[in-house]
Scaffold this motif. Structure first.
Motif, PDB file in Angstrom:
ATOM      1  N   TYR A 140      55.677   3.864 -15.030  1.00 53.12           N
ATOM      2  CA  TYR A 140      56.686   4.601 -14.216  1.00 53.12           C
ATOM      3  C   TYR A 140      56.103   5.801 -13.520  1.00 53.12           C
ATOM      4  O   TYR A 140      54.963   6.262 -14.131  1.00 53.12           O
ATOM      5  CB  TYR A 140      57.685   5.183 -15.131  1.00 53.12           C
ATOM      6  N   SER A 173      60.899  -3.977 -11.074  1.00 54.99           N
ATOM      7  CA  SER A 173      61.482  -2.582 -11.727  1.00 54.99           C
ATOM      8  C   SER A 173      60.663  -1.535 -10.803  1.00 54.99           C
ATOM      9  O   SER A 173      59.947  -1.593  -9.885  1.00 54.99           O
ATOM     10  CB  SER A 173      60.775  -2.589 -13.151  1.00 54.99           C
ATOM     11  N   ALA A 174      61.014  -0.540 -11.182  1.00 55.00           N
ATOM     12  CA  ALA A 174      60.668   0.898 -10.424  1.00 55.00           C
ATOM     13  C   ALA A 174      59.220   1.264 -10.904  1.00 55.00           C
ATOM     14  O   ALA A 174      58.684   2.156 -10.349  1.00 55.00           O
ATOM     15  CB  ALA A 174      61.359   2.131 -10.918  1.00 55.00           C
ATOM     16  N   ARG A 175      58.566   0.352 -11.872  1.00 54.02           N
ATOM     17  CA  ARG A 175      57.268   0.609 -12.553  1.00 54.02           C
ATOM     18  C   ARG A 175      56.331   0.466 -11.225  1.00 54.02           C
ATOM     19  O   ARG A 175      56.225  -0.398 -10.477  1.00 54.02           O
ATOM     20  CB  ARG A 175      56.982  -0.033 -13.611  1.00 54.02           C
ATOM     21  N   HIS A 176      54.996   1.290 -11.150  1.00 55.38           N
ATOM     22  CA  HIS A 176      54.034   1.091 -10.492  1.00 55.38           C
ATOM     23  C   HIS A 176      52.981   0.196 -11.080  1.00 55.38           C
ATOM     24  O   HIS A 176      52.974   0.338 -12.279  1.00 55.38           O
ATOM     25  CB  HIS A 176      53.493   2.516  -9.954  1.00 55.38           C
TER      26      HIS A 176
END
Length: 184
Positions: A140, A173-176
């Motif tokens: 995240y 998802s919003a994860r990098h």
């Protein structure tokens, strides 16, 4: 039944997670600070930790990944490290790694010690008869400690996380996405 080999670092031992560790994993995965960046709901019952241990054991036995207990040399469980998935892209194999550490043990260099040792393992030892060429981690954007850890160990941010999530067949998802490649 196969067991994960035990791995020692200067201050830690990594070995198979067993059912008798369920209380420690319940404590870890029900801790709000751990779960803030973990991507799953926090555990509410001990049975959920027992079920999680069964799942990671099954994952290893089906050669889909693994999860190590991170222990102090006293045997106390302080976290976990694992290969969550094995990826195959353009005839190369890579791994999606994940880790968690109890907050009482943050900022002591333990996860750096684990990651350093496990990257050596992934670079030099076949994983289920596969040569691993790269490692990925999903983080995240607010998890600056984890981002710093990955950068310290040579990982770099993938330019477009959404494109990478599609390419590597990961959950959008919003994860990098961070990647470390060691074989061409």
């Amino acid at each position: 039944m196969a067991v994960l080999k035990e791995i020692m670092t200067e201050r830690l031992m990594l070995n198979q997670i067993e059912q008798h560790d369920s209380a420690a994993y319940f404590e870890l995965f029900s801790h709000a600070r751990v779960m803030e960046y973990y991507g799953d709901s926090k555990l509410m019952q001990l049975k959920q930790a027992e079920d999680w241990i069964d799942r990671v054991s099954d994952q290893f036995h089906h050669q889909l990944g693994y999860r190590y207990a991170i222990r102090l040399k006293t045997g106390q469980v302080i976290g976990s490290f694992g290969v969550n998935r094995i990826l195959e892209i353009d005839e190369e194999y890579g791994v999606l790694i994940g880790y968690a550490l109890h907050p009482e043990h943050w900022q002591k260099g333990y996860m750096s010690e684990v990651l350093s040792r496990m990257l050596i393992e992934l670079k030099t030892q076949p994983l289920f008869a596969r040569t691993i060429s790269f490692a990925l981690a999903e983080v995240y954007p607010d998890n600056q400690r984890s981002i710093h850890l990955l950068h310290k160990h040579g990982f770099s941010a993938v330019e477009s996380s959404i494109v990478a999530q599609i390419q590597f067949n990961l959950e959008i998802s919003a994860r990098h996405i961070f990647q470390l490649r060691w074989c061409a």
